[in-house]
Write a protein that holds these residues in place. Structure first.
Motif, PDB file in Angstrom:
ATOM      1  N   LEU A   1       8.445 -72.796  -9.666  1.00 36.13           N
ATOM      2  CA  LEU A   1       8.508 -73.022 -11.102  1.00 36.13           C
ATOM      3  C   LEU A   1       7.278 -72.456 -11.817  1.00 36.13           C
ATOM      4  N   ARG A   2       6.167 -72.284 -11.105  1.00 36.67           N
ATOM      5  CA  ARG A   2       4.953 -71.762 -11.749  1.00 36.67           C
ATOM      6  C   ARG A   2       5.214 -70.390 -12.358  1.00 36.67           C
ATOM      7  N   TYR A   3       5.966 -69.574 -11.662  1.00 37.68           N
ATOM      8  CA  TYR A   3       6.380 -68.258 -12.186  1.00 37.68           C
ATOM      9  C   TYR A   3       7.903 -68.182 -12.094  1.00 37.68           C
ATOM     10  N   PRO A   4       8.611 -68.750 -13.066  1.00 34.84           N
ATOM     11  CA  PRO A   4      10.078 -68.857 -12.958  1.00 34.84           C
ATOM     12  C   PRO A   4      10.792 -67.519 -12.841  1.00 34.84           C
ATOM     13  N   LEU A   5      10.205 -66.449 -13.396  1.00 31.36           N
ATOM     14  CA  LEU A   5      10.797 -65.117 -13.263  1.00 31.36           C
ATOM     15  C   LEU A   5       9.978 -64.229 -12.336  1.00 31.36           C
ATOM     16  N   GLY A   6       9.048 -64.809 -11.599  1.00 35.23           N
ATOM     17  CA  GLY A   6       8.250 -64.060 -10.652  1.00 35.23           C
ATOM     18  C   GLY A   6       7.074 -63.350 -11.294  1.00 35.23           C
ATOM     19  N   THR A   7       6.401 -62.518 -10.497  1.00 35.37           N
ATOM     20  CA  THR A   7       5.276 -61.728 -10.992  1.00 35.37           C
ATOM     21  C   THR A   7       5.472 -60.279 -10.559  1.00 35.37           C
ATOM     22  N   ASN A   8       4.699 -59.386 -11.189  1.00 37.40           N
ATOM     23  CA  ASN A   8       4.780 -57.976 -10.803  1.00 37.40           C
ATOM     24  C   ASN A   8       3.686 -57.643  -9.781  1.00 37.40           C
ATOM     25  N   GLY A   9       3.486 -56.362  -9.520  1.00 30.05           N
ATOM     26  CA  GLY A   9       2.544 -55.951  -8.494  1.00 30.05           C
ATOM     27  C   GLY A   9       1.096 -56.215  -8.813  1.00 30.05           C
ATOM     28  N   THR A  10       0.780 -56.556 -10.054  1.00 26.30           N
ATOM     29  CA  THR A  10      -0.603 -56.893 -10.414  1.00 26.30           C
ATOM     30  C   THR A  10      -0.785 -58.387 -10.660  1.00 26.30           C
ATOM     31  N   GLY A  11       0.245 -59.167 -10.368  1.00 27.81           N
ATOM     32  CA  GLY A  11       0.151 -60.608 -10.520  1.00 27.81           C
ATOM     33  C   GLY A  11       0.447 -61.110 -11.918  1.00 27.81           C
ATOM     34  N   LYS A  12       0.893 -60.239 -12.823  1.00 26.45           N
ATOM     35  CA  LYS A  12       1.228 -60.689 -14.172  1.00 26.45           C
ATOM     36  C   LYS A  12       2.575 -61.398 -14.171  1.00 26.45           C
ATOM     37  N   SER A  13       2.641 -62.491 -14.910  1.00 28.78           N
ATOM     38  CA  SER A  13       3.890 -63.233 -15.036  1.00 28.78           C
ATOM     39  C   SER A  13       4.952 -62.364 -15.691  1.00 28.78           C
ATOM     40  N   VAL A  14       6.112 -62.228 -15.050  1.00 28.69           N
ATOM     41  CA  VAL A  14       7.197 -61.429 -15.629  1.00 28.69           C
ATOM     42  C   VAL A  14       7.684 -62.060 -16.926  1.00 28.69           C
ATOM     43  N   LEU A  15       7.708 -63.390 -17.002  1.00 25.74           N
ATOM     44  CA  LEU A  15       8.121 -64.058 -18.234  1.00 25.74           C
ATOM     45  C   LEU A  15       7.195 -63.673 -19.383  1.00 25.74           C
ATOM     46  N   ALA A  16       5.880 -63.698 -19.134  1.00 24.67           N
ATOM     47  CA  ALA A  16       4.930 -63.308 -20.183  1.00 24.67           C
ATOM     48  C   ALA A  16       5.084 -61.832 -20.539  1.00 24.67           C
ATOM     49  N   LEU A  17       5.355 -60.991 -19.560  1.00 27.70           N
ATOM     50  CA  LEU A  17       5.565 -59.568 -19.832  1.00 27.70           C
ATOM     51  C   LEU A  17       6.800 -59.350 -20.698  1.00 27.70           C
ATOM     52  N   LEU A  18       7.868 -60.090 -20.412  1.00 26.01           N
ATOM     53  CA  LEU A  18       9.098 -59.948 -21.196  1.00 26.01           C
ATOM     54  C   LEU A  18       8.891 -60.411 -22.635  1.00 26.01           C
ATOM     55  N   VAL A  19       8.114 -61.470 -22.826  1.00 24.59           N
ATOM     56  CA  VAL A  19       7.807 -61.937 -24.175  1.00 24.59           C
ATOM     57  C   VAL A  19       6.972 -60.892 -24.915  1.00 24.59           C
ATOM     58  N   SER A  20       5.997 -60.299 -24.211  1.00 25.28           N
ATOM     59  CA  SER A  20       5.205 -59.229 -24.808  1.00 25.28           C
ATOM     60  C   SER A  20       6.093 -58.052 -25.200  1.00 25.28           C
ATOM     61  N   GLY A  21       7.041 -57.692 -24.326  1.00 27.69           N
ATOM     62  CA  GLY A  21       7.969 -56.614 -24.651  1.00 27.69           C
ATOM     63  C   GLY A  21       8.876 -56.963 -25.813  1.00 27.69           C
ATOM     64  N   MET A  22       9.229 -58.243 -25.932  1.00 27.68           N
ATOM     65  CA  MET A  22      10.058 -58.673 -27.060  1.00 27.68           C
ATOM     66  C   MET A  22       9.303 -58.505 -28.369  1.00 27.68           C
TER      67      MET A  22
END
Length: 379
Positions: free
Chosen positions: A156-177
């Motif tokens: 649950l800490r990273y519900p959508l996982g992380t990428n190769g640099t450890g960034k939260s995919v959920l946070a990345l998707l929000v940034s992309g939004m």
């Protein structure tokens, strides 16, 4: 809509409402202009307020929100009967209602989400799988979930996982939004007034004015905005601000042509002829009978144009022609396809899914709003 003048009290109220909206927009624009001037020329290196350091694009984003609030939200709130009529037509189309719901979430999350979720580097948490999914434990530096039969389980800490640099995919998707929202809203704020003004003037004036303006549109459309952007990145810093300015200022030709076609049709209507024969000024005819009838045309034009903007921005990011530090959906997709796919499929897959959903939602809602706003469907 256009031909229904109504009784004097209602007409006066509508005129006051329109005047109030323009006055509010003017005052808001003035306030933003003063804030921008202070930010640009006075404050120096200090944050403007509460630690906030806005960029030029942030100021355009604020202006876009002001335009959306005064010219879209305000009329819907001020005229509840009209809003109920529109909603009654729209809710018969379930797919359009679902698209509207998604775009409301897109608007809210894209605006406030980055304040709460910021993608941070953490190489120790790289390649964590999403919840309910697993990955070979050898591909994860430090599995945060249980390891069963040599496979790391998501948490649950990273519900959508992380990428190769450890960034939260959920946070990345929000940034992309946020990036996609900026592209959509700011480009539309630039494009709509220019395209509508040119289209209305060309269609209503006709003659040499129409020929001159449409001739310019033909010349402008021979140079694609993408090609112009490629030229300008050699003169200016590449980035999202340049993207929205180039595409907002050069992509209004199609909208102008659609509005012109609608105005040519409306100016021949009987109620327009009657108003002009009664001595109404051209401005009165435009404001009361022509402009209200181009709303469905503008909605249709934007439903076609915004998906093009989003796909183009994604292509620019994929080709590394944008600011590499800007985590747009296109940048996320490009980064993951080059480095981790298909073993760490989740970051690029979720970004593709959101990009596709956003594009489809704009298209579906735009087509539905064309029918909802069509004056010929009014009772």
């Amino acid at each position: 809509m256009g031909g229904d003048v109504g009784y004097d009290g209602a007409a006066t109220t509508r005129r006051a409402s329109v005047g109030g909206r323009f006055a509010a927009f003017g005052l808001g624009t003035l306030g933003l202009g003063v804030g921008f001037a202070i930010d640009r020329f006075v404050r120096g290196d200090r944050p403007l307020v509460a630690g906030i350091d806005p960029s030029g694009l942030d100021w355009l984003f604020a202006l876009s929100w002001l335009a959306l609030a005064t010219f879209v939200v305000w009329p819907l709130v001020a005229r509840p009967r009209m809003t109920r009529t529109y909603w009654g037509r729209l809710r018969t189309n379930r797919l359009a209602v679902a698209s509207l719901a998604y775009l409301v979430v897109f608007l809210v999350v894209g605006t406030v989400g980055p304040w709460f979720l910021e993608p941070d580097l953490n190489f120790g948490h790289a390649n964590q799988p999403p919840m309910f999914f697993t990955i070979t434990d050898g591909l994860v530096y430090n599995c945060l979930g249980p390891v069963v039969d040599g496979r790391c389980h998501g948490t649950l800490r990273y519900p959508l996982g992380t990428n190769g640099t450890g960034k939260s995919v959920l946070a990345l998707l929000v940034s992309g939004m946020r990036v996609s929202l900026l592209v959509s809203l700011v480009s539309a704020t630039i494009l709509v007034p220019v395209g509508v003004t040119i289209g209305v003037v060309a269609g209503y004036a006709g003659g040499w004015t129409d020929t001159l303006l449409m001739g310019y549109v033909d010349v402008q459309q021979t140079l694609p905005a993408f090609v112009l952007y490629l030229v300008l990145i050699f003169l200016f810093d590449k980035g999202l601000l340049l993207v929205v300015l180039v595409f907002g200022l050069t992509s209004w030709g199609g909208t102008a042509r659609m509005v012109r076609s609608e105005v040519l049709q409306r100016r021949r209507e009987g109620y327009v002829t009657a108003a002009r024969n009664a001595g109404a000024s051209h401005w009165h005819v435009l404001r009361k009978h022509v402009l209200p009838n181009v709303s469905s045309t503008v909605a249709t034009a934007m439903s076609r144009q915004i998906p093009v903007f989003l796909l183009t921005e994604a292509a620019i990011a994929y080709l590394e022609l944008n600011n590499l530090l800007l985590m747009s959906w296109g940048e996320i997709i490009a980064l993951e396809l080059r480095k981790g796919f298909p073993k760490t499929w989740w970051a690029s897959t979720f970004a593709v899914a959101l990009l596709a959903t956003t594009i489809v939602s704009f298209s579906v809602l735009g087509d539905a709003m064309r029918d909802v706003l069509d004056p010929k469907e009014s009772a």
